[in-house]
Design a protein around this motif. Structure first.
Motif, mmCIF file in Angstrom:
data_model
loop_
_atom_site.group_PDB
_atom_site.id
_atom_site.type_symbol
_atom_site.label_atom_id
_atom_site.label_comp_id
_atom_site.label_asym_id
_atom_site.label_seq_id
_atom_site.Cartn_x
_atom_site.Cartn_y
_atom_site.Cartn_z
ATOM 1 N N LYS A 50 0.815 -1.218 0.000
ATOM 2 C CA LYS A 50 0.000 0.000 0.000
ATOM 3 C C LYS A 50 0.844 1.262 0.000
ATOM 4 N N ALA A 51 2.175 1.114 0.116
ATOM 5 C CA ALA A 51 3.104 2.251 0.124
ATOM 6 C C ALA A 51 2.731 3.240 1.235
ATOM 7 N N ILE A 52 2.540 2.702 2.463
ATOM 8 C CA ILE A 52 2.182 3.566 3.590
ATOM 9 C C ILE A 52 2.959 3.162 4.837
ATOM 10 N N LEU A 53 3.038 4.101 5.785
ATOM 11 C CA LEU A 53 3.582 3.883 7.123
ATOM 12 C C LEU A 53 2.550 4.389 8.115
ATOM 13 N N GLY A 93 10.186 6.499 -3.274
ATOM 14 C CA GLY A 93 10.464 6.486 -1.842
ATOM 15 C C GLY A 93 10.105 5.142 -1.221
ATOM 16 N N ASN A 94 8.985 4.560 -1.669
ATOM 17 C CA ASN A 94 8.563 3.245 -1.175
ATOM 18 C C ASN A 94 9.594 2.177 -1.534
ATOM 19 N N GLN A 95 10.108 2.204 -2.755
ATOM 20 C CA GLN A 95 11.095 1.226 -3.191
ATOM 21 C C GLN A 95 12.406 1.383 -2.424
ATOM 22 N N CYS A 96 12.834 2.631 -2.208
ATOM 23 C CA CYS A 96 14.079 2.872 -1.468
ATOM 24 C C CYS A 96 13.969 2.370 -0.029
#
Length: 269
Positions: free
Chosen positions: A17-20, A36-39
């Motif tokens: 979901k590409a979240i924190l 940013g999600n991939q890094c």
């Protein structure tokens, strides 16, 4: 590790979901850009090893035919630090090594996380399944106890006994208090505790009358005309003893005190 990671026991990273988000604030997630999600995924799965800048370039941008510069890369790392810090994680969680790359701080603890709300029946362990089954059985047993025919029968019998007791009290009120003079319905039996004793029927054994009247806390003095009325053969097994401080009429019978007795157990009405 999996796509769902727990950082320092307080922040959840969901790669899909590409979240924190914080464990205590699941409804307030922070969204990540795709680069940013991939890094971040690469760093969290690096086992705290230094990741060269060129590796990020290749995996995140060049492999997808996307343009990349050092400035763009450092901007994404900066935004990651800011988001992680806002979630309460250490500001030095991501350490940049000039001209080399980025490294995850050794003080950061990463572990796989399983969302308890997403647990499927087939993923449930034997112990969890057993606990759930036992809980279900307990609920069924409780429902069975509530609808137990024996229990229902007992409740009905108690209710009927209470209704009969009420009916007896009402019958006494109508049959005795309805008369202008209580003693009209009773037979005089003698004097006890300075009170005149009357019974109904008139042939009740004086042994029983004496035994019960002697237990009363009520008494008459030499000047009063107090009377005690002793009744048996009621519709319900038992007896009733009525104490009146003087000659009572139906208009002021409320001054009398009544004692209803069943199997030698005395209860004030």
């Amino acid at each position: 590790m999996g796509d769902l990671l727990l950082i320092n026991n307080c922040v959840i990273y969901d790669k899909n979901k590409a979240i924190l988000y914080r464990l205590d604030e699941p409804d307030s997630p922070a969204s990540l850009t795709n680069p940013g999600n991939q890094c971040l995924s690469i760093l969290l799965n690096s086992n705290h090893n230094l990741i060269p800048k060129e590796f990020f370039f290749q995996e995140v941008w060049l492999s997808k035919d996307l343009p990349i510069t050092s400035n763009t890369f450092h901007q994404h790392i900066y935004m990651l630090r800011r988001i992680l810090s806002d979630l309460g994680l250490p500001k030095d969680m991501l350490t940049t090594i000039p001209r080399e790359g980025v490294q995850l701080s050794q003080s950061v603890y990463i572990q796989a996380y399983s969302d308890p709300n997403a647990l499927k029946p087939e993923d449930t362990s034997d112990s969890q399944y057993k606990t759930a089954t036992e809980a279900s059985d307990d609920i069924k047993m409780e429902r069975k106890r509530r609808h137990d025919p024996k229990k229902i029968k007992t409740i009905l019998m108690i209710s009927m006994a209470m209704l009969i007791t009420y009916s007896v009290t009402l019958w006494l009120s109508l049959s005795i208090y309805g008369s202008n003079n209580y003693s009209d319905n009773f037979t005089f039996r003698g004097i006890m505790k300075n009170c005149e004793i009357y019974s109904s029927p008139g042939n009740i054994s004086m042994k029983y009358i004496t035994n019960d009247v002697n237990k009363l806390t009520y008494s008459c003095d030499a000047r009063s005309k107090g009377k005690i009325y002793y009744i048996t053969k009621l519709p319900n097994p038992g007896k009733s003893i009525i104490f009146c401080p003087d000659e009572m009429k139906s208009t002021n019978a409320h001054n009398c005190k009544s004692l209803y007795v069943i199997e030698k157990n005395h209860d004030e009405l």
